[in-house]
Design an enzyme around this catalytic site. Structure first.
Site, PDB file in Angstrom:
ATOM      1  N   THR A 201      21.113  18.445  26.946  1.00 38.55           N
ATOM      2  CA  THR A 201      21.254  17.260  26.089  1.00 38.55           C
ATOM      3  C   THR A 201      20.459  16.084  26.620  1.00 38.55           C
ATOM      4  OG1 THR A 201      23.458  17.916  25.324  1.00 38.55           O
ATOM      5  CG2 THR A 201      22.911  15.578  25.165  1.00 38.55           C
TER       6      THR A 201
ATOM      7  N   THR B 142      25.225  20.129  29.871  1.00 42.86           N
ATOM      8  CA  THR B 142      26.591  20.017  30.395  1.00 42.86           C
ATOM      9  C   THR B 142      27.445  21.257  30.155  1.00 42.86           C
ATOM     10  OG1 THR B 142      27.368  18.961  28.360  1.00 42.86           O
ATOM     11  CG2 THR B 142      26.605  17.506  30.138  1.00 42.86           C
ATOM     12  N   ASP B 143      27.162  22.026  29.098  1.00 42.08           N
ATOM     13  CA  ASP B 143      28.105  23.070  28.702  1.00 42.08           C
ATOM     14  C   ASP B 143      28.316  24.144  29.760  1.00 42.08           C
ATOM     15  OD1 ASP B 143      28.647  21.818  26.338  1.00 42.08           O
ATOM     16  OD2 ASP B 143      27.432  23.130  25.083  1.00 42.08           O
TER      17      ASP B 143
ATOM     18  N   LYS C  81      34.052  21.258  33.154  1.00 39.60           N
ATOM     19  CA  LYS C  81      33.839  20.368  32.011  1.00 39.60           C
ATOM     20  C   LYS C  81      35.132  20.327  31.208  1.00 39.60           C
ATOM     21  CE  LYS C  81      30.957  19.173  28.072  1.00 39.60           C
ATOM     22  NZ  LYS C  81      29.890  19.541  27.124  1.00 39.60           N
TER      23      LYS C  81
ATOM     24  N   TYR D 190      57.225  34.191  42.084  1.00 43.95           N
ATOM     25  CA  TYR D 190      58.054  34.783  41.041  1.00 43.95           C
ATOM     26  C   TYR D 190      57.891  36.292  41.026  1.00 43.95           C
ATOM     27  CZ  TYR D 190      58.527  30.045  39.126  1.00 43.95           C
ATOM     28  OH  TYR D 190      58.805  28.709  38.965  1.00 43.95           O
TER      29      TYR D 190
END
Length: 332
Positions: free
Chosen positions: A13, A84-85, A155, A275
């Site tokens: 971007t 960024t992705d 992200k 657990y």
């Protein structure tokens, strides 16, 4: 002495322009630098890719790692501009491929293209250069006035400028009115960096949900999957009533396929000992991811399998903090 920094531009971007088909990476690294004004560093630029980060895959990880390794001793720091992705995945994988890197390598990008008036790109780039000039050696991600350890980043937002968070450890540094203020010290590297890009991408990341059919895991294995990260519930719990995930994990491990149990919760750790639903998985051989991000867990698994590790060796590897990616509790 003026610090010498290299910018490796890969698209994203930050370098995008408007087209008929949407935003497309077109700006060169030199064009990014021109829009920043004067910086107190000697900067060289190399455009190595021009991709939306959705298209950055293992082949590109290797290529980026090779370029960083090639130029690392010629510069005081390296900045990688990146979409960024998938930036958190790239930062995590570079951490494993370039262990003990001798200089700071800082990934950054933006939520808005740099040629837009109110873009976050200029501030993020300036921060990345400052981090590359001042941080200890390591792989980092710089975004929205925070410098974070690359293998701890996720992200978390699609629109807001604070798109990334440092998960389960504080940011390494933050920008305040005092400048770049360091919050978290990284262990000094004592060994020489060795480039190792051998990875096995035949892995899977599965998010567990009520009703998930464990037979799908066997279908993955039959299709050539060599390792699985399961985002399990809470502290790593898996169901064993009716749809027996726990039993499936045991069968997969007997086949030689390591299964990593992480938590769907972004913060804090998985703990298979707390657990019954976790202990049963642990008894079957499930490997706890502790407080690792999913991005770091899947890239660590790829890298481990790429070294030819068997299930036992992968287990031992996940019980080590290799690049700062996990918190290992010291037993008293």
């Amino acid at each position: 002495m003026t610090k010498k920094i290299l910018l490796l531009s890969t698209g994203g971007t930050i370098a995008s322009v408007v087209s008929e088909s949407g935003l497309v990476p077109k700006e060169s690294g030199e064009e990014l630098i021109k829009l920043l004004g004067d910086l107190p560093y000697e900067i060289d630029v190399k455009d190595i890719l021009q991709l939306d980060s959705s298209n950055i895959q293992p082949e590109e990880w290797k290529y980026i790692a090779e370029k960083i390794y090639k130029y690392r001793l010629d510069y005081d720091g390296i900045v990688v501009s990146h979409g960024t992705d998938t930036m958190a995945y790239t930062a995590s994988m570079l951490s494993f491929m370039l262990q003990n890197i001798e200089i700071p390598v800082v990934l950054t990008g933006s939520q808005v293209p740099i040629n837009v008036v109110l873009s976050d790109a200029p501030d993020n780039l300036r921060l990345a250069f400052a981090a590359a000039a001042n941080c200890q050696a390591g792989i980092y991600l710089a975004f929205d006035r925070k410098v974070m350890l690359g293998c701890r980043t996720v992200k978390v937002r699609t629109i807001n400028f604070n798109a990334f968070e440092s998960v389960n450890v504080p940011p390494v540094a933050e920008v305040t009115s005092d400048g770049l203020v360091f919050k978290h010290k990284i262990a000094d590297k004592q060994k020489k960096c060795v480039l190792n890009t051998n990875i096995d991408t035949h892995v899977s990341l599965v998010k567990l949900f009520p009703g998930f059919d464990p037979n799908l895991l066997f279908a993955m294995a039959d299709s050539g999957c060599h390792g699985i990260v399961i985002e399990a519930y809470g502290m790593g719990g898996m169901n064993y009533i009716r749809r027996n995930m726990v039993g499936a994990v045991g069968d997969l491990i007997k086949r030689g396929i390591p299964v990593i149990a992480s938590s769907q919760c972004l913060y804090e750790r998985s703990d298979l000992t707390k657990y019954e639903v976790g202990r049963l998985a642990l008894l079957e051989g499930a490997i706890s991811a502790r407080d690792m991000t999913s991005e770091s867990a899947i890239t660590k698994l790829m890298w481990a399998l790429g070294q030819g590790m068997n299930v036992h060796e992968v287990t031992e590897f996940f019980n080590q903090d290799v690049v700062g990616e996990v918190t290992i509790e010291i037993e008293e």
